[in-house]
Each structure stands twice: as C-alpha cells, then as structure tokens.
Scaffold this motif. Structure first.
Motif, PDB file in Angstrom:
ATOM      1  N   LEU A  59       0.732  -1.485   0.049  1.00  0.00           N
ATOM      2  CA  LEU A  59       0.015  -0.059   0.002  1.00  0.00           C
ATOM      3  C   LEU A  59       0.891   1.210   0.038  1.00  0.00           C
ATOM      4  CD1 LEU A  59      -2.829  -0.770   2.601  1.00  0.00           C
ATOM      5  CD2 LEU A  59      -3.001  -1.260   0.016  1.00  0.00           C
ATOM      6  N   GLN A  60       1.926   1.351   0.761  1.00  0.00           N
ATOM      7  CA  GLN A  60       2.970   2.474   0.796  1.00  0.00           C
ATOM      8  C   GLN A  60       3.576   2.700  -0.483  1.00  0.00           C
ATOM      9  OE1 GLN A  60       5.774   1.943   3.900  1.00  0.00           O
ATOM     10  NE2 GLN A  60       4.337   1.554   5.444  1.00  0.00           N
ATOM     11  N   LYS A  61       3.976   1.443  -1.238  1.00  0.00           N
ATOM     12  CA  LYS A  61       4.396   1.679  -2.549  1.00  0.00           C
ATOM     13  C   LYS A  61       3.324   2.095  -3.578  1.00  0.00           C
ATOM     14  CE  LYS A  61       6.111  -1.257  -6.466  1.00  0.00           C
ATOM     15  NZ  LYS A  61       6.120  -2.891  -7.085  1.00  0.00           N
ATOM     16  N   GLU A  62       2.484   1.538  -3.596  1.00  0.00           N
ATOM     17  CA  GLU A  62       1.232   2.092  -4.463  1.00  0.00           C
ATOM     18  C   GLU A  62       0.789   3.516  -4.301  1.00  0.00           C
ATOM     19  OE1 GLU A  62       0.701   0.715  -7.206  1.00  0.00           O
ATOM     20  OE2 GLU A  62       1.225  -1.509  -6.448  1.00  0.00           O
ATOM     21  N   SER A  63       0.757   3.931  -2.902  1.00  0.00           N
ATOM     22  CA  SER A  63       0.384   5.282  -2.757  1.00  0.00           C
ATOM     23  C   SER A  63       1.541   6.363  -3.174  1.00  0.00           C
ATOM     24  CB  SER A  63       0.411   5.432  -1.127  1.00  0.00           C
ATOM     25  OG  SER A  63       0.075   6.767  -0.646  1.00  0.00           O
ATOM     26  N   ARG A  64       2.618   5.858  -3.067  1.00  0.00           N
ATOM     27  CA  ARG A  64       3.962   6.852  -3.469  1.00  0.00           C
ATOM     28  C   ARG A  64       3.685   6.914  -4.974  1.00  0.00           C
ATOM     29  NH1 ARG A  64       7.065   3.895  -0.040  1.00  0.00           N
ATOM     30  NH2 ARG A  64       8.021   2.432  -1.473  1.00  0.00           N
ATOM     31  N   GLN A  65       3.103   5.927  -5.760  1.00  0.00           N
ATOM     32  CA  GLN A  65       3.071   6.076  -7.264  1.00  0.00           C
ATOM     33  C   GLN A  65       1.722   6.654  -7.567  1.00  0.00           C
ATOM     34  OE1 GLN A  65       3.610   1.941  -8.362  1.00  0.00           O
ATOM     35  NE2 GLN A  65       5.941   2.135  -8.187  1.00  0.00           N
ATOM     36  N   GLY A  66       0.906   7.011  -6.462  1.00  0.00           N
ATOM     37  CA  GLY A  66      -0.635   7.487  -6.941  1.00  0.00           C
ATOM     38  C   GLY A  66      -1.540   6.540  -7.616  1.00  0.00           C
ATOM     39  N   ALA A  67      -1.354   5.079  -7.151  1.00  0.00           N
ATOM     40  CA  ALA A  67      -2.035   4.097  -7.620  1.00  0.00           C
ATOM     41  C   ALA A  67      -2.972   3.585  -6.734  1.00  0.00           C
ATOM     42  CB  ALA A  67      -1.213   3.162  -8.218  1.00  0.00           C
ATOM     43  N   LEU A  68      -2.950   4.146  -5.501  1.00  0.00           N
ATOM     44  CA  LEU A  68      -3.699   3.510  -4.672  1.00  0.00           C
ATOM     45  C   LEU A  68      -5.120   4.312  -4.301  1.00  0.00           C
ATOM     46  CD1 LEU A  68      -4.128   1.528  -2.063  1.00  0.00           C
ATOM     47  CD2 LEU A  68      -2.957   3.395  -0.307  1.00  0.00           C
ATOM     48  N   ASN A  69      -6.177   3.664  -4.534  1.00  0.00           N
ATOM     49  CA  ASN A  69      -7.476   4.237  -4.533  1.00  0.00           C
ATOM     50  C   ASN A  69      -7.863   5.526  -5.299  1.00  0.00           C
ATOM     51  OD1 ASN A  69      -8.604   2.072  -2.416  1.00  0.00           O
ATOM     52  ND2 ASN A  69      -7.424   3.251  -0.918  1.00  0.00           N
ATOM     53  N   PRO A  70      -7.300   5.250  -6.518  1.00  0.00           N
ATOM     54  CA  PRO A  70      -7.178   6.752  -7.343  1.00  0.00           C
ATOM     55  C   PRO A  70      -8.735   7.304  -7.538  1.00  0.00           C
ATOM     56  CG  PRO A  70      -6.999   4.845  -8.738  1.00  0.00           C
ATOM     57  CD  PRO A  70      -6.921   4.275  -7.379  1.00  0.00           C
ATOM     58  N   ASN A  71      -9.546   6.555  -7.468  1.00  0.00           N
ATOM     59  CA  ASN A  71     -11.155   6.822  -7.688  1.00  0.00           C
ATOM     60  C   ASN A  71     -11.980   6.860  -6.599  1.00  0.00           C
ATOM     61  OD1 ASN A  71     -13.757   7.062  -8.336  1.00  0.00           O
ATOM     62  ND2 ASN A  71     -13.362   6.519 -10.585  1.00  0.00           N
ATOM     63  N   PRO A  72     -12.180   8.094  -5.542  1.00  0.00           N
ATOM     64  CA  PRO A  72     -12.924   7.802  -4.532  1.00  0.00           C
ATOM     65  C   PRO A  72     -14.152   7.220  -4.672  1.00  0.00           C
ATOM     66  CG  PRO A  72     -11.906  10.112  -4.524  1.00  0.00           C
ATOM     67  CD  PRO A  72     -11.700   9.155  -5.800  1.00  0.00           C
ATOM     68  N   ALA A  73     -14.941   7.306  -5.864  1.00  0.00           N
ATOM     69  CA  ALA A  73     -16.445   6.744  -5.985  1.00  0.00           C
ATOM     70  C   ALA A  73     -16.315   5.348  -6.292  1.00  0.00           C
ATOM     71  CB  ALA A  73     -16.836   7.361  -7.018  1.00  0.00           C
ATOM     72  N   GLN A  74     -15.110   4.991  -7.292  1.00  0.00           N
ATOM     73  CA  GLN A  74     -14.984   3.343  -7.344  1.00  0.00           C
ATOM     74  C   GLN A  74     -14.603   2.722  -6.011  1.00  0.00           C
ATOM     75  OE1 GLN A  74     -11.347   2.129  -9.753  1.00  0.00           O
ATOM     76  NE2 GLN A  74     -12.980   1.419 -10.982  1.00  0.00           N
ATOM     77  N   THR A  75     -13.718   3.347  -5.155  1.00  0.00           N
ATOM     78  CA  THR A  75     -13.304   2.745  -4.136  1.00  0.00           C
ATOM     79  C   THR A  75     -14.374   2.333  -2.927  1.00  0.00           C
ATOM     80  OG1 THR A  75     -11.145   3.752  -4.326  1.00  0.00           O
ATOM     81  CG2 THR A  75     -11.745   2.929  -1.929  1.00  0.00           C
ATOM     82  N   ALA A  76     -15.343   3.596  -3.023  1.00  0.00           N
ATOM     83  CA  ALA A  76     -16.418   3.452  -2.006  1.00  0.00           C
ATOM     84  C   ALA A  76     -17.379   2.254  -2.529  1.00  0.00           C
ATOM     85  CB  ALA A  76     -17.134   4.671  -1.973  1.00  0.00           C
ATOM     86  N   ARG A  77     -17.700   2.037  -3.782  1.00  0.00           N
ATOM     87  CA  ARG A  77     -18.347   1.152  -4.392  1.00  0.00           C
ATOM     88  C   ARG A  77     -17.804  -0.447  -3.750  1.00  0.00           C
ATOM     89  NH1 ARG A  77     -18.183  -0.713 -10.750  1.00  0.00           N
ATOM     90  NH2 ARG A  77     -19.966  -2.338 -10.410  1.00  0.00           N
ATOM     91  N   VAL A  78     -16.455  -0.561  -4.231  1.00  0.00           N
ATOM     92  CA  VAL A  78     -15.922  -1.876  -4.045  1.00  0.00           C
ATOM     93  C   VAL A  78     -16.033  -1.993  -2.273  1.00  0.00           C
ATOM     94  CG1 VAL A  78     -13.573  -2.944  -3.704  1.00  0.00           C
ATOM     95  CG2 VAL A  78     -14.344  -1.667  -5.800  1.00  0.00           C
ATOM     96  N   ARG A  79     -15.709  -1.165  -1.628  1.00  0.00           N
ATOM     97  CA  ARG A  79     -15.644  -1.367  -0.164  1.00  0.00           C
ATOM     98  C   ARG A  79     -16.975  -1.890   0.297  1.00  0.00           C
ATOM     99  NH1 ARG A  79     -11.365   3.349   1.804  1.00  0.00           N
ATOM    100  NH2 ARG A  79      -9.586   2.020   1.435  1.00  0.00           N
ATOM    101  N   THR A  80     -18.179  -1.136  -0.241  1.00  0.00           N
ATOM    102  CA  THR A  80     -19.479  -1.431   0.383  1.00  0.00           C
ATOM    103  C   THR A  80     -19.892  -2.673  -0.165  1.00  0.00           C
ATOM    104  OG1 THR A  80     -20.331   1.029  -0.070  1.00  0.00           O
ATOM    105  CG2 THR A  80     -22.175  -0.700  -0.214  1.00  0.00           C
ATOM    106  N   ILE A  81     -19.381  -3.546  -1.463  1.00  0.00           N
ATOM    107  CA  ILE A  81     -19.661  -4.625  -1.663  1.00  0.00           C
ATOM    108  C   ILE A  81     -18.861  -5.536  -0.626  1.00  0.00           C
ATOM    109  CG2 ILE A  81     -19.161  -6.164  -3.465  1.00  0.00           C
ATOM    110  CD1 ILE A  81     -19.666  -4.050  -5.549  1.00  0.00           C
ATOM    111  N   ALA A  82     -17.515  -5.270  -0.551  1.00  0.00           N
ATOM    112  CA  ALA A  82     -16.634  -6.084   0.258  1.00  0.00           C
ATOM    113  C   ALA A  82     -17.463  -6.291   1.928  1.00  0.00           C
ATOM    114  CB  ALA A  82     -15.354  -5.480   0.318  1.00  0.00           C
TER     115      ALA A  82
END
Length: 269
Positions: A59-82
C-alpha cells in the motif's frame, strides 16, 4: 548410517507425525467438508503477520506512485460490496468476523484481485474496467478471494510444500539419484499439487457464491463473470492447470448458484 543422518531422519519423522488434520471452516449450505493437513511449521498467526507486513508495504508503494484508491467513488463502491460480504463470513468461520479486514483498489491494467491471510484485500482497476463488472460480479470476485483466506488455502499450500521438501530431503538421505527425485517431484505436482490447487479454486467458487447470496448479490453473476474471464485467453489442459477448465467451472457454478438462490431471495426481502 551416520549419526547425522539418523538425527535428521528422526527430525523428519517427528515433523511428519506432528502434522494436524483440521477443518478450517464450517460447511455452510454449499457443504465444504474436506479436512486439510497442516504442518506445524506453518502457523495461521505467522502467515497473517507476514501478510499484514507485505500488505502495508504494498500500500505504501502504490500510494507513492499515486495508484492507491485513485477514484474515491470506485473505492467506496468496492468497499460497500466487500463489507456486505464480510458481514456474512461467520457462516463459514465465526472468528473471521474479528479479523482486521482491509479493502483497497489499485490502479493497474492487470486483471487481478486477491485476499491475503487475515483479510487483506486488493482489487485492480484492470479487472473492473476491462470486464465492465456489475456489483454482483465484483461480489463474485471478492467472495471467491475471501474464501481462499477463510479456508486458509495459502497455509495448506505452504504446508504441502514444506512436507514435500521434508520428503525430498529424506529421499536424498536414503541415496536416491537426482533423476528419480526430479521424476518424483513432477509426479507430486501432477498427482497432488495441481489437483489440490483446483480443489482450492472449486471450494472458493462455492463458498463465494454463498457469501454473495447471503449478502444480497445474485450468485448467478459468477457464471457470467467466468464466461468473461474465459474469453481473455487460452488455458492449458485441466490436468496441468492450477484452475479448473472454464467449462468445468461454469457447470459447477451453475449447480451451486442454484443451491444458494433461496439465500439470495431471502436477503432481498
């Protein structure tokens, strides 16, 4: 026989005798009742600790690269399902309710998703976007990957590899040649390793559709999902594959999604 060989063989014998036959999960409606052999050299706690460290580093690596949860709406959608799926895990494993579950989306063209031991989940934007996944199809993917963790398939595979290494060491000490050892290793992979991997996939498919149904997602979405997946590329013959063939998998999903439909209909009320 030299004393060193006697001591090593004695240790090997003790390690083998200490193996445990366990049932990591309850059966659920889909009836997962296969017992598993776990090595004392591989513990659930150690795998969870290793997974937590690896996950944090990723997660730290992906965050530094700007690749961690780049789309808040998409992340919220996935987390709701999960988290709707996570709310149902007690049917298979009550203790998993208290796992430190984490769910994140990684920006990558890779068509992939996974769940580490202890509930560390990641899904890649590639699989969501390329397959144009519905919520129910995302639930099928996440339920499948979560089921691997609930069933401790990673621990089971590590145990099998540990026992195989012990057996190979014992064979070397007994004087078997390299050619014989290589042949034995290949026979193990085809006769035990690959079939067990296919069994793991089937168990995760069946548990996944039950989790999805209980969480209010149509379990039949798993069938369409794997139809999409099968169109992405070719696969080796089933007996040489870690996964069941698409035809075998979809037939099994049809059978088991039908079994859990009453759970889905009840969840929708």
């Amino acid at each position: 026989m030299k004393l060193s060989k006697i001591l090593v063989l004695g240790c090997l014998s003790l390690s083998l005798s200490a193996c445990q036959t366990v049932q990591t999960t309850q059966g659920g409606l889909v009836g997962i009742d296969r017992t598993q052999i776990m090595s004392p050299l591989v513990s659930s706690q150690s795998l969870m600790q290793q997974a937590a460290l690896s996950y944090s580093g990723l997660l730290q690596k992906e965050s530094r690269q700007g690749a961690l949860n780049p789309n808040p709406a998409q992340t919220a959608r996935v987390r709701t399902i999960a988290y709707r799926l996570i709310s149902q895990v007690a049917v298979f494993r009550p203790d998993a309710v208290n796992w430190k579950w984490e769910v994140n989306v990684i920006a990558s063209p890779e068509v992939n998703a996974w769940c580490m031991p202890g509930g560390k989940i990641a899904i890649y934007t590639g699989i969501i976007d390329k397959l144009k996944l519905s919520d129910a199809e995302i639930a099928a993917i996440l339920g499948h990957e979560m089921s691997h963790a609930l069933r401790e398939h990673a621990r089971e595979q590590a145990s099998e590899q540990s026992l195989m290494q012990i057996g190979m060491l014992g064979a070397q000490l007994s004087g078997l040649g390299r050619g014989t050892l290589n042949a034995a290793n290949q026979l193990y992979n085809v006769g035990v390793g690959l079939p067990h991997s296919r069994t793991h996939e089937t168990e995760a498919d069946r548990m996944g559709v039950e989790l999805a149904a209980r969480a209010g997602y149509d379990p039949r979405a798993a069938i369409g999902l794997w139809q999409k997946m099968s169109q992405l590329g070719g696969a080796p013959p089933e007996f040489l594959s870690t996964h069941p063939s698409p035809q075998t998998r979809m037939q099994d999903l049809q059978d088991y999604s039908a079994r859990v439909m009453p759970l889905y209909e009840a969840a929708r009320k």
